[in-house]
Design an enzyme around this catalytic site. Structure first.
Site, short mmCIF file in Angstrom:
data_model
loop_
_atom_site.label_atom_id
_atom_site.label_comp_id
_atom_site.label_asym_id
_atom_site.label_seq_id
_atom_site.Cartn_x
_atom_site.Cartn_y
_atom_site.Cartn_z
N THR A 121 0.81 -1.21 0.00
CA THR A 121 0.00 0.00 0.00
C THR A 121 0.85 1.26 0.00
O THR A 121 0.31 2.36 0.03
CB THR A 121 -0.95 0.02 1.21
OG1 THR A 121 -0.23 -0.39 2.36
CG2 THR A 121 -2.12 -0.90 0.99
N GLY A 122 2.15 1.13 0.01
CA GLY A 122 2.99 2.31 -0.14
C GLY A 122 3.71 2.74 1.12
O GLY A 122 4.16 3.88 1.21
N HIS A 153 -24.64 -21.69 -19.23
CA HIS A 153 -24.39 -21.40 -17.83
C HIS A 153 -23.97 -19.94 -17.64
O HIS A 153 -24.53 -19.20 -16.83
CB HIS A 153 -23.31 -22.36 -17.31
CG HIS A 153 -22.93 -22.18 -15.88
ND1 HIS A 153 -23.26 -23.07 -14.89
CD2 HIS A 153 -22.22 -21.19 -15.27
CE1 HIS A 153 -22.78 -22.65 -13.74
NE2 HIS A 153 -22.14 -21.50 -13.93
N GLU A 154 -23.00 -19.51 -18.43
CA GLU A 154 -22.48 -18.15 -18.28
C GLU A 154 -23.52 -17.10 -18.66
O GLU A 154 -23.69 -16.09 -17.98
CB GLU A 154 -21.21 -17.95 -19.10
CG GLU A 154 -20.02 -18.82 -18.68
CD GLU A 154 -19.69 -18.73 -17.20
OE1 GLU A 154 -19.92 -17.66 -16.60
OE2 GLU A 154 -19.23 -19.74 -16.64
P1 ADP Z 1 4.52 -1.62 1.42
O1 ADP Z 1 5.79 -1.11 2.00
O2 ADP Z 1 3.29 -0.97 1.99
O3 ADP Z 1 4.40 -3.12 1.41
P2 ADP Z 1 5.57 -0.48 -0.99
O4 ADP Z 1 5.72 0.91 -0.55
O5 ADP Z 1 6.81 -1.31 -1.00
O6 ADP Z 1 4.47 -1.22 -0.12
O7 ADP Z 1 4.88 -0.50 -2.42
C1 ADP Z 1 5.32 -1.34 -3.45
C2 ADP Z 1 5.17 -0.68 -4.79
O8 ADP Z 1 3.79 -0.48 -5.10
C3 ADP Z 1 5.76 0.71 -4.83
O9 ADP Z 1 7.10 0.67 -5.20
C4 ADP Z 1 4.90 1.43 -5.87
O10 ADP Z 1 5.34 1.14 -7.16
C5 ADP Z 1 3.55 0.78 -5.69
N1 ADP Z 1 2.67 1.55 -4.79
C6 ADP Z 1 2.17 1.12 -3.61
N2 ADP Z 1 1.38 2.05 -3.05
C7 ADP Z 1 1.39 3.12 -3.86
C8 ADP Z 1 0.77 4.41 -3.81
N3 ADP Z 1 -0.02 4.78 -2.79
N4 ADP Z 1 0.99 5.28 -4.82
C9 ADP Z 1 1.78 4.91 -5.86
N5 ADP Z 1 2.40 3.72 -5.95
C10 ADP Z 1 2.21 2.81 -4.99
ZN ZN Z 2 -21.12 -20.25 -12.60
#
Ligand code: ADP
Ligand code: ZN
Length: 623
Positions: free
Chosen positions: A227-228, A444-445
């Site tokens: 998540t960044g 089905h689909e």
């Molecule tokens: P975490 O430390 O939370 O596990 P990271 O910061 O290592 O995650 O994120 C991994 C990659 O995902 C980053 O290098 C980036 O490319 C992308 N990423 C994750 N969150 C964001 C965000 N909020 N905005 C832009 N890119 C993101």
């Molecule tokens: Zn189905």
């Protein structure tokens, strides 16, 4: 005795130690054994350099992404076969270092029913192993004394040689040109604002201290992986232009008592020499786990490490500019002492991005990619609730790879959609032969799609396809309408009806005897939803009672269990009847769409709606 003499003696001891250690090297003492073994691992399995932290590995286990585990060196190392969306759903071998004290791992593997195998270390001479066990501590002790006396300057890539065992393994970047700025981060505005303030403190501390403001010592970032969190930490270091130490919690988890603590001490010594600076500890739960909670009442080494961390954080009473940023997604298992004021006194939640957040993140990652005009990032964001920033980055990257594969200069809607399909649904297989089975799957689909599109409050059809993907023979996708936050009773019912409609269509068109096993997944989903309606959401005649929750699943007597089952059946029967009515009412258009689908193999939402529009499809209420 004079100092000189002591020093000479130490050097003497050290020389002898080195000699013995040398012998050990040749005869494979424990520590060296491990390194040799590690190298062997790499050769053996031809593993790409990919590694994963232990914490990440546990998440993979929980998500069901792990296929097989091979344990080496008495379970200190593992090669994990896994495939996940972030690995592009391709199975990969990944190296995981397993911290000591993770003895519950085997238990876990059994629990998740994972294929695992332990590979014994090559046997060694008993005498040598006893000798090395006795001698090794001596060597380390004398070695450490010698080194602590003689080395004032620290080496930057420490931790790699046995003599640096007490040094912090942190990677150090004196002038971080991580290249990451706040502009590269989207969708987590609250966390960003918080961090911008910290940057301004690092740049002009006087402004804060003048008015008596205390600067936070520790900031804890809490949220799921990808998540960044790392990105945020890198950005503040870069924007404030201060040194950046980065380390993973598991790197402090060691075998010998006191080493983790020594590393922490060393890290903070270096940090205060370089203040103002940022110390980033990823997966801090590896050291910060609640004390006394391990198997057998706790783990001395880890407790010492944690205590040291607590002491260090208390140590700088007046914050001179060392800011500790911790990241975890398991704040629930952290020791309460870590969260007390004066330590990690700020906690910032970094959650999965919402729709607008996803648009922002996609824009960031689209910046350096040539996108065709027909690519709509908004639409892509609509399709991807639950995706983390890392997932979204991965999606666009996958699209770029596809474009290269197709020898295109720019990335078009096709590649973007294909990448999304892959990540959401798995890699596409080859299409089926034209058999009766294919026709049945088409019905089905289309049954799902028609039911979904006539039900009030149901999401729109995104795509119907007969191309097998990730285990499913055919697929109908819906565009999630809004954030999947609160769902109403009628939305839940609509979902059950839509899900049942596939099998119901098989029954109506081919007869009861021809119904196939293909709907088992549908039935499972239906049962889950209906059961939760009864036991969690109070949406049945039993009334608004929470009979189950995450902490206390299923604990009631037979009588109540019977009542629950009968309520679940009632819901499902009702929904099946509604589904039947929908399919019978719309039989003509269903036949027509099936023919079209058999012809085209894939219909996108627009094409589907175009076909439906020419016929009147009766809107249906769920109840
Ligand atoms: P975490 O430390 O939370 O596990 P990271 O910061 O290592 O995650 O994120 C991994 C990659 O995902 C980053 O290098 C980036 O490319 C992308 N990423 C994750 N969150 C964001 C965000 N909020 N905005 C832009 N890119 C993101
Ligand atoms: Zn189905």
């Amino acid at each position: 005795m004079d100092r000189n003499f002591i020093q000479k003696m130490l050097i003497g001891i050290f020389a002898i130690a080195c000699l013995i250690f040398g012998v050990n090297l040749i005869t494979s003492g424990d520590y060296i054994q491990e390194q040799v073994q590690n190298e062997k691992l790499e050769i053996n399995t031809n593993v790409s350099s990919s590694r994963m932290t232990y914490g990440r590995f546990l998440e993979y286990l929980e998500m069901g992404w792990v296929k097989q585990v091979d344990l080496y060196d008495n379970s200190r190392n593992a090669i994990v076969q896994a495939s996940s969306p972030e690995l592009g759903n391709r199975p990969q071998a990944i190296r995981v270092e397993i911290p000591i004290g993770a003895s519950q791992l085997i238990q876990k593997l059994k629990e998740y029913n994972i294929d695992f195998d332990a590979h014994p270390a090559p046997s060694k001479n008993v005498f040598i192993s006893i000798a090395s066990n006795l001698l090794l501590p001596l060597i380390f002790i004398s070695g450490l004394i010698f080194f602590f006396q003689n080395s004032d300057n620290f080496s930057q890539n420490s931790g790699s040689s046995p003599m640096n065992i007490g040094k912090s393994p942190a990677r150090f970047d004196p002038r971080p040109e991580t290249g990451i700025t706040f502009n590269d981060i989207a969708g987590i505005d609250e966390a960003k604002a918080e961090f911008e303030e910290i940057v301004s403190f690092l740049k002009e501390p006087d402004r804060y201290t003048r008015v008596g403001a205390k600067i936070p010592k520790g900031v804890l970032l809490v949220g799921p992986p990808g998540t960044g969190k790392t990105l945020l930490a890198k950005a503040i270091a870069n924007e404030a232009n201060v040194p950046f130490f980065s380390v993973a919690g598991s790197e402090f988890v060691e075998m010998f008592i006191g080493i983790g603590a020594a590393r922490i001490r060393d890290l903070f010594n270096k940090a205060s020499e370089n203040a103002p600076c940022i110390v980033f500890i990823d997966e801090i739960d590896a050291v910060g786990r609640e004390r006394g909670s391990g198997i057998g009442g706790g783990n001395d080494e880890r407790e010492q490490t944690l205590n040291q961390l607590l002491t260090e954080m208390d140590g700088f009473k007046e914050n001179k500019g060392v800011i500790v940023v911790g990241a975890t997604n398991r704040v629930d298992i952290l020791d309460a002492a870590l969260l007390r004021p004066g330590r990690f006194d700020r906690r910032i939640t970094v959650g999965l991005p919402d729709r607008l957040g996803r648009i922002g993140i996609l824009k960031v990652h689209a910046k350096n990619k040539p996108l065709a005009e027909d690519v709509s990032l908004v639409q892509l964001a609509n399709r991807t609730p639950g995706f983390s920033g890392a997932d979204l980055a991965n999606l666009l990257n996958e699209a770029a790879i596809l474009a290269t594969r197709y020898k295109k200069q720019i990335i078009t809607k096709n590649e973007v959609n294909e990448a999304a399909d892959r990540i959401i649904g798995g890699i596409a297989g080859t299409s089926m032969e034209d058999t009766k089975n294919k026709r049945l799957i088409a019905y089905h689909e289309v049954g799902h799609a028609i039911a979904g599109s006539v039900l009030e409050g149901h999401d729109e059809v995104e795509k119907i396809t007969l191309i097998p993907r990730g285990g499913a023979k055919g697929l109908t996708w819906f565009t999630p309408n809004e954030e999947q936050g609160l769902l109403s009773r009628s939305q839940l019912l609509a979902r059950i009806i839509m899900t049942l409609a596939g099998r119901v269509t098989e029954q109506i068109v081919f007869g009861n005897t021809e119904v196939t096993t293909g709907a088992s997944n549908d039935l499972q989903q239906v049962t889950n939803i209906a059961r939760q309606m009864v036991t969690r959401y109070g949406m049945s005649n039993i009334g608004p009672i929470a009979l189950e929750n995450d902490e206390s699943p299923a604990d009631y007597d037979d009588k109540l269990a019977d009542r629950i089952d009968s309520e679940v059946c009632k819901i499902i029967n009702h929904c099946e009847n509604v589904a039947k009515k929908i399919i019978l009412d719309n039989r003509v258009i269903i036949d027509l769409i099936v023919e079209k689908l058999l012809d085209m193999e894939t219909l996108d939402g627009e094409e589907f709606r175009e076909l439906v529009r020419n016929y009147t499809v009766l809107p249906t209420k769920v109840a």
